[in-house]
Design a protein around this motif. Structure first.
Motif, PDB file in Angstrom:
ATOM      1  N   TRP A 249       2.169   0.193  -5.652  1.00  0.00           N
ATOM      2  CA  TRP A 249       0.782   0.596  -5.377  1.00  0.00           C
ATOM      3  C   TRP A 249       0.139   1.387  -6.512  1.00  0.00           C
ATOM      4  CZ3 TRP A 249       5.055   2.490  -2.726  1.00  0.00           C
ATOM      5  CH2 TRP A 249       5.398   3.821  -3.004  1.00  0.00           C
TER       6      TRP A 249
ATOM      7  N   GLU B 218      -8.966  -4.205   1.953  1.00  0.00           N
ATOM      8  CA  GLU B 218      -9.849  -3.153   1.448  1.00  0.00           C
ATOM      9  C   GLU B 218      -9.143  -2.295   0.402  1.00  0.00           C
ATOM     10  OE1 GLU B 218     -11.055  -1.163   4.973  1.00  0.00           O
ATOM     11  OE2 GLU B 218     -12.265  -2.853   5.699  1.00  0.00           O
ATOM     12  N   GLU B 219      -7.877  -1.968   0.643  1.00  0.00           N
ATOM     13  CA  GLU B 219      -7.119  -1.166  -0.313  1.00  0.00           C
ATOM     14  C   GLU B 219      -6.918  -1.931  -1.628  1.00  0.00           C
ATOM     15  OE1 GLU B 219      -5.475   2.129   0.145  1.00  0.00           O
ATOM     16  OE2 GLU B 219      -7.208   2.105   1.495  1.00  0.00           O
TER      17      GLU B 219
ATOM     18  N   PHE C 172      -7.164  -3.852   6.535  1.00  0.00           N
ATOM     19  CA  PHE C 172      -6.832  -2.614   5.828  1.00  0.00           C
ATOM     20  C   PHE C 172      -6.298  -2.919   4.434  1.00  0.00           C
ATOM     21  CE2 PHE C 172      -3.238   0.059   4.538  1.00  0.00           C
ATOM     22  CZ  PHE C 172      -3.899   1.263   4.293  1.00  0.00           C
ATOM     23  N   MET C 173      -5.337  -3.838   4.351  1.00  0.00           N
ATOM     24  CA  MET C 173      -4.737  -4.160   3.056  1.00  0.00           C
ATOM     25  C   MET C 173      -5.781  -4.744   2.110  1.00  0.00           C
ATOM     26  SD  MET C 173      -0.894  -5.563   3.838  1.00  0.00           S
ATOM     27  CE  MET C 173      -1.447  -7.098   4.590  1.00  0.00           C
TER      28      MET C 173
ATOM     29  N   PRO D 107       0.826  -1.216   0.000  1.00  0.00           N
ATOM     30  CA  PRO D 107       0.000   0.000   0.000  1.00  0.00           C
ATOM     31  C   PRO D 107       0.857   1.261   0.000  1.00  0.00           C
ATOM     32  CG  PRO D 107       0.010  -0.999   2.177  1.00  0.00           C
ATOM     33  CD  PRO D 107       0.702  -1.969   1.270  1.00  0.00           C
ATOM     34  N   ARG D 108       0.288   2.333  -0.462  1.00  0.00           N
ATOM     35  CA  ARG D 108       1.002   3.610  -0.492  1.00  0.00           C
ATOM     36  C   ARG D 108       1.420   4.050   0.921  1.00  0.00           C
ATOM     37  NH1 ARG D 108       0.703   7.729  -4.337  1.00  0.00           N
ATOM     38  NH2 ARG D 108      -0.978   6.551  -5.342  1.00  0.00           N
TER      39      ARG D 108
END
Length: 344
Positions: A67, A111-112, A108-109, A23-24
Motif C-alpha cells: 500500500w 476509492e483507495e 472501498f478498495m 489497502p493499509r
C-alpha cells in the motif's frame, strides 16, 4: 497520460502490467449477515509486514509496499520499472461474499486505489474490482471505476466456478468494451488443487497456469471474444497453459465439426486478440508467447510485491535479443495500448 509515461524510452523505462495492492486497513463490516469472510489486518512479525486475515486465519502476510507508494517507487527503480499497473490482491475480489457485501468492499478498495493513482499518475495506473457474482452490480461499479480515473478492472479466472466465457458474464464484457475499460484476468481459486502433492504454495506455481489457460480458452469457445473485437483483455502468467493448448484446439477446430461451429475464426487467429503478460520466468517460453500471441500482445509483468515476483523484468526482455522497436513494444507500448493510453 502523464508526460513521464509518454516519453519513457525503451532503454530506460518499463511498464509493469502485473502488480498487486492491498489497502493499509480494511473498514469494519457493517452488513447484517453473520460469519462473513470479511478481510481485516493484523500486525505481522516484522514491523513492515501485516497479516491479511480471513475467517480468523492468516491468509497472507504482506509487506507495506502493498500500500505504501513511496516504498513501491524505491523498489521499482533498481528493476528498471518506471510505471506500475496496480490491481488488488486477487483474493480480495471476494466473489464468495453476498453481492452487496462484495460491492461495499470493492467500492472501498476502488476509492483507495484511485486516490493512490491520483496522487502519482506518472508512476501508477489502477485497475479496480467489481462484484462479478452480480453482473448488473458489476457493470455499475465498472462505470464508477472509470469515473474515478481507474483504467479498468481485474477479474478472477472463474466466478464461483463458472468460467469467464459463461453466457451470464457476457453483458459485463460488452459493457467493458463499450466503456473502453482494460480487463486483467488473474487466477483465483484454481481447479485441480486436489491433484497437487506438496505445500500450499504449489497453488501459485502449478495450478495457476492451467486455470488461466482454461479461462482464456472459454472466451474463445464461447464466441465472446469474436463478438467483442474491441475488448482489451489481458491474461496473467503468460496466458497460463493456453499457448500449449492452442495446437490441440486448432486441430479440433479443423477436424471436428461441433468444435468448428463454436468459432467462426480459427483459434490461432482469435488468440492474437488477447494480451498476455510475460511472467513465465524463462526466455524460451517468452519467445513462444511472442510467436503464438504476436509481438504486439505481450506485456511486461512481475507479480510485485509477492515472493513469486520476477525481480529482473527489464533484463528478462533485454535477453530476448529483439530489435529496438519490438523491445519497446514489450517494455511499454503494448501495455499503453491495452490500457487505452495510446492509439492501437
Amino acid at each position: 497520460m502523464s508526460a513521464v509515461l509518454q516519453s519513457a524510452d525503451c532503454d530506460c523505462g518499463l511498464v509493469d502490467a502485473h502488480t498487486h495492492w492491498v489497502p493499509r486497513q480494511f473498514p469494519a463490516y457493517v452488513g447484517q449477515r453473520k460469519s462473513v469472510a470479511w478481510p481485516s489486518m493484523a500486525p505481522g512479525v516484522a514491523a513492515c509486514d501485516r497479516n491479511v486475515m480471513l475467517d480468523g486465519r492468516i491468509y497472507r502476510t504482506v509487506p507495506n509496499s502493498s500500500w505504501d507508494s513511496s516504498r513501491r517507487l524505491q523498489e521499482m527503480t533498481p528493476t528498471g520499472v518506471t510505471h506500475q499497473v496496480v490491481s488488488p490482491m486477487p483474493e480480495l475480489l471476494s466473489y464468495w461474499l453476498a453481492a452487496d457485501d462484495a460491492l461495499s468492499l470493492n467500492s472501498f478498495m476502488n476509492e483507495e486505489l484511485a486516490a493512490m493513482v491520483k496522487a502519482d499518475p506518472a508512476h501508477f495506473t489502477g485497475l479496480g474490482a467489481v462484484p462479478m457474482q452480480d453482473v448488473e452490480l458489476a457493470i455499475k461499479e465498472l462505470e464508477r471505476c472509470m469515473a474515478l480515473g481507474l483504467a479498468g478492472v481485474e477479474v478472477g479466472s472463474n466466478i464461483n466456478g463458472k468460467p469467464l466465457g459463461h453466457s451470464e458474464h457476457e453483458p459485463f464484457f460488452v459493457a467493458a468494451e463499450s466503456l473502453g475499460a482494460a480487463i486483467f484476468v488473474h487466477a483465483l481459486r484454481p481447479a485441480g488443487l486436489d491433484r497437487l502433492v506438496g505445500p500450499p504454495l504449489l497453488e501459485q506455481v502449478l495450478a495457476f497456469p492451467g486455470e488461466v489457460g482454461l479461462a482464456a480458452a472459454s472466451l474463445l469457445t464461447s464466441g465472446t471474444l469474436a463478438r467483442l473485437p474491441k475488448l482489451r483483455i489481458a491474461f496473467s502468467h503468460g496466458g497460463g497453459s493456453l499457448a500449449m493448448l492452442l495446437p490441440r484446439l486448432q486441430h479440433g477446430w479443423q477436424q471436428l465439426p461441433p468444435i468448428r461451429k463454436l468459432m467462426d475464426q480459427s483459434p490461432s487467429e482469435l488468440v492474437r486478440k488477447l494480451f498476455v503478460d510475460n511472467l513465465v520466468y524463462d526466455i524460451d517460453t517468452i519467445h513462444i508467447l511472442l510467436k503464438v500471441f504476436g509481438t504486439s500482445q505481450v506485456l511486461a509483468g512481475t507479480d510485485y510485491p509477492f515472493p513469486i515476483m520476477d525481480r529482473e523484468p527489464a533484463q528478462r526482455i533485454d535477453q530476448l535479443a529483439l530489435d529496438d522497436a519490438t523491445r519497446k513494444m514489450l517494455r511499454q507500448n503494448n501495455a499503453l495500448r491495452w490500457l487505452g493510453k495510446e492509439s492501437a
